[in-house]
Every structure is written in structure tokens, then in C-alpha cells.
Design a protein around this motif. Structure first.
Motif, PDB file in Angstrom:
ATOM      1  N   ARG A 138       0.870  -1.236  -0.025  1.00 12.61           N
ATOM      2  CA  ARG A 138      -0.026   0.047  -0.034  1.00 12.61           C
ATOM      3  C   ARG A 138       1.001   1.326  -0.025  1.00 12.61           C
ATOM      4  N   PRO A 139       1.762   1.364  -1.027  1.00 11.30           N
ATOM      5  CA  PRO A 139       2.674   2.630  -1.106  1.00 11.30           C
ATOM      6  C   PRO A 139       1.485   3.958  -1.506  1.00 11.30           C
ATOM      7  N   TYR A 140       1.398   4.679  -0.439  1.00 14.70           N
ATOM      8  CA  TYR A 140       0.304   5.974  -0.500  1.00 14.70           C
ATOM      9  C   TYR A 140       0.927   6.822  -1.613  1.00 14.70           C
ATOM     10  N   GLY A 141       0.042   6.884  -2.466  1.00 15.96           N
ATOM     11  CA  GLY A 141       0.191   8.153  -3.457  1.00 15.96           C
ATOM     12  C   GLY A 141       1.253   7.538  -4.666  1.00 15.96           C
ATOM     13  N   CYS A 142       1.732   6.223  -4.662  1.00  9.32           N
ATOM     14  CA  CYS A 142       2.607   5.681  -5.634  1.00  9.32           C
ATOM     15  C   CYS A 142       1.839   4.698  -6.406  1.00  9.32           C
ATOM     16  N   PRO A 143       1.481   4.936  -7.691  1.00 10.89           N
ATOM     17  CA  PRO A 143       0.887   4.180  -8.603  1.00 10.89           C
ATOM     18  C   PRO A 143       1.615   3.019  -9.027  1.00 10.89           C
ATOM     19  N   ILE A 144       1.469   1.569  -9.255  1.00  9.20           N
ATOM     20  CA  ILE A 144       2.320   0.499  -9.317  1.00  9.20           C
ATOM     21  C   ILE A 144       1.918   0.106 -10.947  1.00  9.20           C
ATOM     22  N   PHE A 145       2.819   0.313 -11.613  1.00  9.54           N
ATOM     23  CA  PHE A 145       2.543   0.033 -13.356  1.00  9.54           C
ATOM     24  C   PHE A 145       3.431  -1.273 -13.617  1.00  9.54           C
TER      25      PHE A 145
END
Length: 473
Positions: A395-402
Motif C-alpha cells: 500500500r505505497p500511499y500516492g505511488c501508482p504501481i505500473f
């Protein structure tokens, strides 16, 4: 104040039904923002289900937006049988629940059959039966050889195939009924991505469905629906063998004291986060919008709290299956979730997640680095989906996972995962060429801008993970 971004981290599941069995409506819902289509098999025929799958896939192709399919099989539930029309029951009236629709009525006493004849052996005089989501309440007065005689405590209108809850009772129904087996085979034949099993009571229920899928050459993922006391008591062992968890608050709210429901909900989500299992919040999120074009203030808060609890998905049921405003429901839930996400920080990331391997800990280092750089995107290349699930669970807040992958099933599975956006890609012989292509793709899709920074986990391309990189777009 948080910054509202166009990227939505919390995924949206909708239930298809008569209100949405139309390509043009579904295309509007896809544009509004949905990730997974749920098909509720409690009432659906195979003919109807086949049509639903076809219209969803047609809408997806025409709109150019992917959507995964979740088949919700009904599991071990007790229901009343078919009746012609309805019966208005009054307080104090007697009603017989019979083992067969051919049972002879006893005088003027209303009788209706049930789908589980052995219930007669499992209830006792004084037991309370909650019918149709608790709208009616019966008390067992007498147990006969071929029927259960009840007294109506809370009256109501009885229709066909109404669900019966017996709070505190463990019913000995099999995890998968004959209908579930037939429905699952039908879903496998249509390439369904997820199967949700209702009323999961213990880990063996999930293992039975997983074995059935394996025996029938299906790679579909299994979602455990927690809906009664047994499921709560055995939650940890159920989570260990499940691919995802659904907190199904409808039946759960009937089976447990209603004041305990928020506590159970919070504990279930916390347990899923600790074990890194995706979790879905379901039931009554926007219930009033079945009729109203606007949600209640309590519903807005409920959806927001689901986001604050860090669930992977929020799910709509009757709101989109039979409701009057299905497209507006999607607009509303997207607006609420994105706004709540903009005002959440979760303490940066999920510190409670259990990480065992070196690779999992490297994923954590990528998350910490992305956060330290102010919340930048993380790019990962996957052939198994394992590290994608780890990154999402962190759950990295504010970090989209592509995610870039060569496998369609990873694309489909990723739609249940918080914060993940997946792309189909052809990996080149050169690692550098593959990374450059992925960055160009993100730029062309409007996911990143020139000058942005990205965290790259490159060595997943070649099976070894020992480093992360920072790249400027």
C-alpha cells in the motif's frame, strides 16, 4: 489538504443485472471507471449468465477498456422454494417449512419447501430463523418428521427463494452444492477470472473449490466470502489458503450482533492486510441509490471509511444490478474513493505486512524509495504476478504501481489489486530496451509526464531481483 489525482487506487466492482444487461449502459459504466464485473449466481440461469458474459465482453472490446469477471457462487445457503406470487405473513401466524414442495399442507397453515431438507435435524424448538436478510423473523415451535413449524415473530411478504439465516448454528451443508458445481463448470468454460465462494466456514471449503478448479484446468483465483460466525472464528486459516477476501456485510450483519459488525469488519481487513491478501468491501455501500440519484451522507462516509481502512476494492450489488441509476452509482463511488484517497496517507505504507523472502523485502525498499521521492510511480515486470501482489499489499500511499507483463491472466488478476495498472508488453532480449519501451508507453498513455521520476525494478525481467533503479522520464 491532499492533492486529488486522476489515478484511482481503490478498485471498483459492479454487479450486472437487469438494469445493466445492455452494451450501451455497460460502455458508459466502463468509461465512468469499473474494474471487475460480478455475476451473482444465487438467482441466475446459465442462459442468462452466458448472455451477461457476452455483453460485458462486447462492451469491453467496443470501449477498448478491459474488465475482469467474478462469478459469485451461492455456496451452502438455506433458501425457501418457489411460490407463485407472494404470501403476506402476519405476526403470530404459523408457517410450515417442509422437506418437499409436494408435502401435504396441514389444514390452513401456510407451507413452503426449503432447499435443505436436513435442516429439520439441525434446528431445535426456540431457534430463531431470519428470512430475507432479516426482514422477517420466525421462531421454531415444533420439529416434525417432515416439517418445521414456526411462528411468525416479525411479519412480512414472503416471495420465492428467500434466504434463511440461523444465527449461531453451523449448518452441515456441503461447501459446494450441485448448483455450485454446475455454475463453476460454466464459469470455467467461459474463462471467468475469479470465483467467490459464499458462506466459507473453514479452510477446507476453499481447498475444495481450488481442487475443483485445478482438476478442470482453471487458473481462476478464489475469493472467500465471510458471512457467518464460523467464517469469523476461522478467518486466519481461511485467509492462508484464499487468494482474496470479501467482507460480505449483508448476511454477516444478520449472523452477528449488529453493533459488532464494524469491529469485525475492521479486524477482517486488518488480518488480510497483514497476510497480503486482497480484500473487498461489499454490501449496502450505496444502497439508497437503488432508488435515489444521490447517496446518503452515511453512505458517503461508509465508502470513505472503506478507503481509509485500505481495502483493495469496493463492490456494488443491487445498486447496479437492479437500481435505477447504475451509471451514476459508478460516478459517485469513483468521486468518493478518489477524494478519500487524496486525504489518506496510511502512515506511508503497510508496515504490518509480513515479508519473508529477500525479493519481498526488495519490494519494500522500492516502496520506501518511491515514497521518499515524494510519491512516484513504481514499474515492475512480471511473469508470475507474485511481486505485483507484494507491492500492492504494501500500500505505497500516492505511488501508482505500473505492471508490464506478457501474460493476459496477470492483467486480469491485477484488476483486484489496490493501486495496480497493468499493461500487456513484449519483453525484448535487451533489458534496457524493455525498460525504455515501458517508460514510453506510460508517457503515451498519460500516466507520467516528462521530468517525472520512476522507480524501476528491472531484474525481474531475467528472474533475479537484487536492485532497484531511479529513472527520469
Amino acid at each position: 489538504m491532499g492533492k486529488l489525482t486522476p489515478f484511482r487506487f481503490t478498485k471498483v466492482i459492479f454487479t450486472i443485472g437487469p438494469a445493466t444487461l445492455d452494451v450501451s449502459v455497460l460502455r458508459r459504466m466502463l468509461r465512468a471507471g469499473v474494474d471487475i464485473c460480478r455475476i451473482n449466481m444465487a438467482h441466475a440461469s446459465h442462459e442468462w449468465t452466458q448472455k451477461a458474459i457476452e455483453v460485458v465482453r462486447t462492451a469491453s472490446i467496443e470501449e477498448g477498456r478491459g474488465v475482469s469477471i467474478l462469478m459469485d457462487i451461492k455456496g451452502p445457503e438455506v433458501r425457501t422454494g418457489y411460490i407463485d406470487g407472494h404470501i403476506d405473513l402476519s405476526e403470530g401466524q404459523q408457517i410450515d417449512l417442509t422437506q418437499s414442495p409436494d408435502a401435504t399442507p396441514d389444514g390452513d397453515i401456510v407451507s413452503i419447501d426449503i432447499n435443505y431438507p436436513a435442516l429439520i435435524d439441525e434446528v431445535s424448538v426456540g431457534d430463531v430463523l431470519l428470512v430475507d436478510s432479516g426482514l422477517m423473523r420466525f421462531e421454531v415451535q415444533e420439529v416434525r418428521i417432515d416439517r418445521i413449524r414456526c411462528c411468525v415473530v416479525i411479519p412480512g411478504r414472503m416471495g420465492s427463494r428467500r434466504h434463511i439465516n440461523i444465527p449461531g448454528k453451523k449448518i452441515s451443508l456441503p461447501a459446494m452444492t450441485e448448483k455450485d458445481v454446475a455454475d463453476t463448470k460454466m464459469g470455467i468454460g467461459n474463462g471467468v477470472d475469479f470465483f467467490a465462494l459464499s458462506f466459507v466456514r473453514e479452510s477446507g471449503d476453499i481447498e475444495q473449490l481450488k481442487k475443483f478448479l485445478l482438476d478442470n484446468q482453471s487458473k481462476a483465483k478464489v475469493v472467500a466470502k465471510i458471512e457467518d460466525q464460523s467464517g469469523i472464528e476461522n478467518l486466519e486459516e481461511i485467509l492462508e489458503v484464499s487468494d482474496a477476501l470479501m467482507v460480505a456485510r449483508g448476511d454477516l450483519g444478520i449472523e452477528v450482533p449488529y453493533e459488532d459488525l464494524p469491529i469485525i469488519q475492521k479486524q477482517a481487513v486488518s488480518s488480510a492486510l497483514t497476510l497480503g491478501k486482497p480484500v473487498i468491501m461489499a454490501t449496502h455501500l450505496l444502497e439508497s441509490m437503488t432508488e435515489s440519484p444521490m447517496p446518503t451522507r452515511a453512505e458517503i462516509t461508509d465508502v470513505s471509511n472503506s478507503v481509509f481502512e485500505r481495502v483493495d476494492c469496493v463492490m456494488l450489488s443491487g445498486e447496479t444490478s437492479v437500481g435505477k441509476h447504475p451509471v451514476e452509482c459508478i460516478n459517485v463511488i469513483n468521486k468518493i474513493t478518489k477524494n478519500a484517497e487524496a486525504h489518506s496517507d496510511y502512515g506511508g505504507y503497510n508496515h504490518d505486512l509480513t515479508l519473508k523472502t529477500t525479493r519481498e523485502k526488495l519490494m519494500k525498499s522500492a516502496v520506501v524509495l518511491a515514497l521518499e521521492l515524494g510519491g512516484v510511480g513504481i514499474v515492475v515486470f512480471s511473469s508470475t504476478g507474485l511481486h505485483v501482489r507484494t507491492l500492492s499489499a504494501l500500500r505505497p500511499y500516492g505511488c501508482p504501481i505500473f505492471v508490464f507483463t506478457e501474460r493476459q491472466e496477470i492483467i486480469n488478476e491485477s484488476r483486484i489489486l489496490w493501486g495496480v495498472k497493468a499493461f500487456m508488453s513484449e519483453f525484448k532480449d535487451s533489458q534496457e530496451a524493455t525498460i525504455s519501451d515501458s517508460i514510453y508507453r506510460l508517457q503515451s498513455e498519460g500516466c507520467v509526464d516528462k521530468g517525472d521520476q520512476l522507480i524501476i525494478v528491472p531484474n525481474l525481467l531475467f528472474g533475479e531481483v537484487n536492485m532497484v533503479q531511479i529513472r527520469n522520464v
